[in-house]
Design an enzyme around this catalytic site. Structure first.
Site, PDB file in Angstrom:
ATOM      1  CG  ASN A   9      48.094  51.054  49.542  1.00 31.44           C
ATOM      2  OD1 ASN A   9      47.360  51.511  50.434  1.00 31.44           O
ATOM      3  ND2 ASN A   9      47.685  50.899  48.296  1.00 31.44           N
ATOM      4  CD  GLU A 166      50.821  49.668  43.018  1.00 28.32           C
ATOM      5  OE1 GLU A 166      51.284  49.006  43.941  1.00 28.32           O
ATOM      6  OE2 GLU A 166      49.728  50.261  43.084  1.00 28.32           O
ATOM      7  N   GLY A 172      47.214  42.286  44.315  1.00 27.31           N
ATOM      8  CA  GLY A 172      46.367  41.463  45.184  1.00 27.31           C
ATOM      9  C   GLY A 172      45.997  40.120  44.580  1.00 27.31           C
ATOM     10  CB  SER A 212      51.624  39.860  44.000  1.00 27.33           C
ATOM     11  OG  SER A 212      50.209  39.905  43.893  1.00 27.33           O
ATOM     12  N   GLY A 233      51.166  45.985  49.182  1.00 28.40           N
ATOM     13  CA  GLY A 233      49.831  45.919  49.767  1.00 28.40           C
ATOM     14  C   GLY A 233      49.772  44.836  50.827  1.00 28.40           C
ATOM     15  N   GLY A 234      49.259  43.676  50.454  1.00 27.04           N
ATOM     16  CA  GLY A 234      49.023  42.581  51.399  1.00 27.04           C
ATOM     17  C   GLY A 234      50.180  42.293  52.342  1.00 27.04           C
TER      18      GLY A 234
HETATM   19  P1  PGA Z   1      49.518  43.897  46.703  1.00 25.86           P
HETATM   20  O1  PGA Z   1      49.051  45.411  46.502  1.00 25.86           O
HETATM   21  O2  PGA Z   1      50.949  43.935  47.193  1.00 25.86           O
HETATM   22  O3  PGA Z   1      48.580  43.324  47.719  1.00 25.86           O
HETATM   23  O4  PGA Z   1      49.430  43.229  45.377  1.00 25.86           O
HETATM   24  C1  PGA Z   1      49.914  46.361  45.948  1.00 25.86           C
HETATM   25  C2  PGA Z   1      49.220  47.695  45.855  1.00 25.86           C
HETATM   26  O5  PGA Z   1      48.022  47.736  45.554  1.00 25.86           O
HETATM   27  O6  PGA Z   1      49.843  48.743  46.079  1.00 25.86           O
END
Ligand code: PGA
Length: 250
Positions: A9, A166, A172, A212, A233-234
């Site tokens: 994402n 999630e 994040g 994360s 995400g990241g």
């Molecule tokens: P993250 O985001 O891996 O940066 O924690 C995950 C997401 O929001 O799908």
């Protein structure tokens, strides 16, 4: 046997040239054939992403959609518009859509229903807030999000749904649910599916973990019996990290 999925994402990151360069690294990489790979770039670059991945097994998803077919909805995008550029997969219910843009379970449910009715696949996201975990209501919160968000989805239509648990406190933040916490919730989700649908549906639906996920923790998370990959995400913004997470899902 459920095929694992690793979905990136990208949120509001990567302009056109950055999208092309990240995708060229992903499509030229040697990836395991038994992992489904998905990328969800911004709307502006979706068509380029579809073109850049057309000779690969990477699927392209949108990060949101409007449930209406067309009309006076300034700034919105319809399912038909997505379909017309070759996108038939959409992420719905992400906590950022819920928390920042006020999307309620009811709004998300409309989007889910419309999406599956026109043949899209949906990555449906949900998860508890930190305060809810602290007070011990996380299982109930998740059951409620699932029953409201999936209201009206039939057993058969569950084939078009991928779930993504999630926990909001892990998104994040660099703080990940432990593999035990994630497995415990995924097993709860599977029992929810057994009760609300059937054991067959519960055993077929893929349940991703998100929050994360990094190359360093992916393997331990994905090793659990009810975790079928991740929504990233990241770490999906850096090819080598994303590919390492894909490899961990094999
Ligand atoms: P993250 O985001 O891996 O940066 O924690 C995950 C997401 O929001 O799908």
């Amino acid at each position: 046997m459920r095929t694992p999925i690793v979905a990136g994402n990208w949120k509001m990151n990567k302009d056109l040239s950055e999208t092309k360069s990240l995708l060229s690294e992903l499509v030229s990489a040697d990836v395991p054939s038994n992992v489904e790979i998905v990328v969800a770039p911004s709307f502006v670059v979706l068509e380029s992403a579809v073109n850049a991945t057309s000779n690969s097994t990477i699927a392209v998803a949108a990060q949101n959609v409007n449930a209406a077919a067309n009309g006076a909805f300034t700034g919105e995008t319809s399912l038909n518009m997505l379909g017309s550029i070759g996108v038939n997969l959409v992420i719905l219910g992400h906590s950022e859509r819920r928390d920042i843009y006020g999307e309620t379970d009811e709004i998300i449910n409309k989007k889910v229903i419309q999406s599956i009715e026109v043949g899209f696949r949906v990555i449906f996201c949900f998860g508890e807030q930190l305060s809810e975990r602290k007070e011990g209501s996380h299982f109930n919160v998740v059951s409620e999000q699932l029953s409201l968000g999936l209201k009206g989805v039939t057993d058969q239509q569950m084939d078009q749904i991928v779930l993504a648990y999630e926990p909001v406190w892990a998104i994040g933040t660099g703080e990940t649910a432990t593999p035990e916490q994630a497995q415990e919730m995924h097993s709860h989700i599977r029992s929810f599916l057994s009760d609300a649908y059937s054991t067959e549906v519960a055993s077929k639906v893929r349940i991703l973990y998100g929050g994360s996920v990094k190359p360093g923790n992916a393997k331990d998370l994905f090793a659990n019996p009810d975790i079928d990959g991740g929504l990233i995400g990241g770490a999906s913004l850096v090819a080598s990290d994303f590919l390492a997470i894909v490899a961990a899902a094999e």
